[in-house]
Design an enzyme around this catalytic site. Structure first.
Site, PDB file in Angstrom:
ATOM      1  N   ASP A 124       0.843  -1.202   0.000  1.00 20.19           N
ATOM      2  CA  ASP A 124       0.000   0.000   0.000  1.00 20.19           C
ATOM      3  C   ASP A 124       0.875   1.248   0.000  1.00 20.19           C
ATOM      4  OD1 ASP A 124      -2.355   1.816   0.854  1.00 20.19           O
ATOM      5  OD2 ASP A 124      -3.257  -0.170   0.761  1.00 20.19           O
ATOM      6  N   HIS A 159      -3.305   6.054   3.865  1.00 25.97           N
ATOM      7  CA  HIS A 159      -4.170   4.987   3.345  1.00 25.97           C
ATOM      8  C   HIS A 159      -3.773   3.620   3.890  1.00 25.97           C
ATOM      9  CE1 HIS A 159      -5.849   2.259   0.169  1.00 25.97           C
ATOM     10  NE2 HIS A 159      -6.812   3.158   0.123  1.00 25.97           N
ATOM     11  N   SER A 408     -11.179  -0.336  -0.950  1.00 29.30           N
ATOM     12  CA  SER A 408      -9.878  -0.457  -0.287  1.00 29.30           C
ATOM     13  C   SER A 408     -10.022  -0.936   1.145  1.00 29.30           C
ATOM     14  CB  SER A 408      -9.164   0.900  -0.268  1.00 29.30           C
ATOM     15  OG  SER A 408      -8.747   1.275  -1.557  1.00 29.30           O
TER      16      SER A 408
END
Length: 539
Positions: A124, A159, A408
């Site tokens: 990620d 994220h 996600s």
């Protein structure tokens, strides 16, 4: 009239049976239930066979030198915000009950019976080493830039930390949010970042960014672009986190770090680091044109390499956007949009997102490659700002705080469940783990128990950890067999005895009526003969 009633009813029944027998297709079949396994032209719904393509060689370095252009996410005025309520997704999946089950059967939540932690690689934007990880994050590699924290241990975008938090956060009892598998080991691989861009001034030999703060940007997040109100676009709102979380992480974007080639290398690296599960909440979206690109082919080979080496690969199905239109075409076998790595459904658990109603989220990309679904809206996870000990349940979009959502964040729910299945059933192969999760999902009411929206359905962690899967026991799965044509139809009553009985009763009744009429007529005639009319007249 009573004689006609059974005959009429028998005729109606016969007509109904005849219609059902001759025209079984009168009942409409939903479009999503059609067979989409084959493509009528080119490779659309399914990628071409892999062939002899080999997985890529892991360079362990960025493909280009990148420099930070936007400051990293930061704590809001230095405060830690901790929402106490339990997220709806965690309630929906009964995560607390799942943890109780694991502790009572395995003795832990994310460790093998021998005590070794299940290893989950998160490819990620990097991971901030939050206190609720309890030191269980291992930096493995960085395909963006070198940082003082170590490879994979900087998360400027905010994220990757949120994704990893859904998998492995271990909070205190007074906090409702908790990770699905709070005792696993996290392997962090930073492969992409929208806060970094190509540094044209750096030499190729530098291999990355020697100065952690690019022009106008620094680790404190004080620089970077600004929104319409003149505030840094990395500034957080209370309880919020980095901007642009809802758009997902996409590859091959201009002015951003991350390519399909480095993503493939990251998969190979995670496999070689003995990961048990790989979570990929970043992807590439492009128009479907019947072809496969070189980068996609490399990624396909990397994913196959991972599964062949007993690694469960979980990928987000993708979010719709300006460059990623929804697959709402009539023929599901000819999608408008291809998303990788979910496209490689033979080797990937592709995860769609559902909302609080249990329906597929409107931003979740549809496709024949979708395997299962999990909660993807109203997300709460760890605050990714450096030095924070709080949680985040908001993101900033165009200067406004909004809920965190996206496929996600649905994918890590499935990765957490996969880690628990591996801990409880350590003898299962990666493909058996993937099959168990799909087999025990809450199947939609569609042909074959799957559709293009939620795949085989919303995951059911409790069932995935307790159900008996026939194939694991050497039992052939149940199948629908067509009955022989000479067998009687279901509930095919024989009306002949009733018709005969009613006909006989009707005939007997008619005979009785005729007999009574004849007897009555004879009696009347005899009376008239005994008393002639002229004998009643007086003389």
């Amino acid at each position: 009239m009573r004689r006609a009633w059974p005959l009429r009813r028998a005729s109606a029944l016969a007509l109904t049976v005849a219609i059902g027998t001759v025209c079984p297709g009168l009942s409409p079949v939903p479009a999503v239930a059609q067979d989409s396994s084959s493509d009528s032209e080119g490779y659309y719904a399914t990628p071409p066979p892999l062939g002899n393509t080999a997985p890529p060689t892991d360079t362990g370095r960025p493909d280009k030198p990148y420099t930070k252009q936007v400051g990293c996410v930061e704590r809001d005025l230095g405060r830690d915000v901790i929402p106490r309520e339990t997220p709806w997704g965690q309630q929906y999946l009964r995560i607390n009950e799942v943890h109780d089950l694991m502790r009572s059967t395995v003795g832990s939540v994310g460790r093998y019976p021998g005590g070794e932690a299940v290893r989950v690689a998160v490819i990620d934007t990097g991971i901030t080493n939050h206190p609720f990880f309890n030191g269980r994050v291992q930096g493995v590699e960085d395909y963006v830039a070198d940082t003082p924290n170590g490879p994979g241990l900087e998360d400027c975008d905010g994220h990757g930390t949120e994704v990893a938090g859904i998998i492995a956060a271990n909070t205190t009892p007074d906090i409702g949010f908790n990770g699905v598998a709070p005792e696993v080991q996290i392997l962090s691989i930073r492969q992409s970042s929208q806060n970094y861009a190509v540094d044209d001034s750096a030499s190729q030999s530098s291999g990355g960014n020697e100065n952690a703060g690019g022009e106008g940007g620094n680790d404190s997040g004080g620089g970077g672009d600004t929104d319409g109100e003149g505030q840094p676009n990395a500034l957080r709102a209370p309880g919020g986190t980095a901007p642009a979380q809802n758009g997902g992480r996409t590859q091959e974007e201009e002015d951003a770090a991350g390519t399909l080639d480095t993503l493939a290398q990251a998969v190979v690296r995670a496999t070689n680091e003995n990961a048990d599960v790989i979570n990929i909440s970043i992807n590439n979206c492009r128009p479907a044109d019947g072809n496969i690109g070189e980068g996609e082919r490399t990624l396909q080979a990397a994913v196959r390499y991972a599964v062949d080496n007993d690694v469960v690969v979980v990928a987000a199905a993708g979010n719709t956007g300006e460059n990623c239109p929804q697959n709402d075409q009539r023929d599901p076998a000819k999608p408008k949009t291809i998303v990788t790595p979910p496209w490689f459904a033979e080797d990937v658990l592709s995860v769609a997102a559902i909302d609080e109603t249990g329906s597929v989220a409107d931003f979740s990309v549809h496709g024949p490659w979708v395997t299962v679904a999990a909660p993807g809206t109203g997300i709460t996870s760890l605050d990714p700002a450096a030095g924070s000990g709080g949680l985040a349940n908001l993101t900033i979009e165009n200067g406004e705080p909004q809920q965190i959502q996206g496929t996600s964040f649905a994918a890590p729910y499935v990765s957490g469940v996969a880690a628990l299945v591996r801990a409880k059933y350590p003898d299962l192969t990666a493909r058996q783990v993937m099959y168990r999760i799909a087999y025990t999902a809450q199947h939609p009411a569609a042909s074959g128990g799957r559709d293009n929206f939620v795949g085989y359905g919303i995951i059911d962690p409790m069932a995935a950890l307790t159900a008996t899967v026939p194939s694991e026991e050497g039992i052939e799965p149940a199948r629908a067999d067509q009955l022989p044509s000479d067998l009687p139809l279901t509930d095919n009553r024989d009306w002949t005895p009733m018709v005969v009985a009613l006909a006989g009763s009707g005939g007997a009744l008619m005979a009785l009526i005729i007999t009574l009429f004849v007897v009555h007529t004879i009696r009347r005639n005899r009376t008239d003969e005994a008393h002639p009319t002229d004998s009643r007249k007086r003389v």
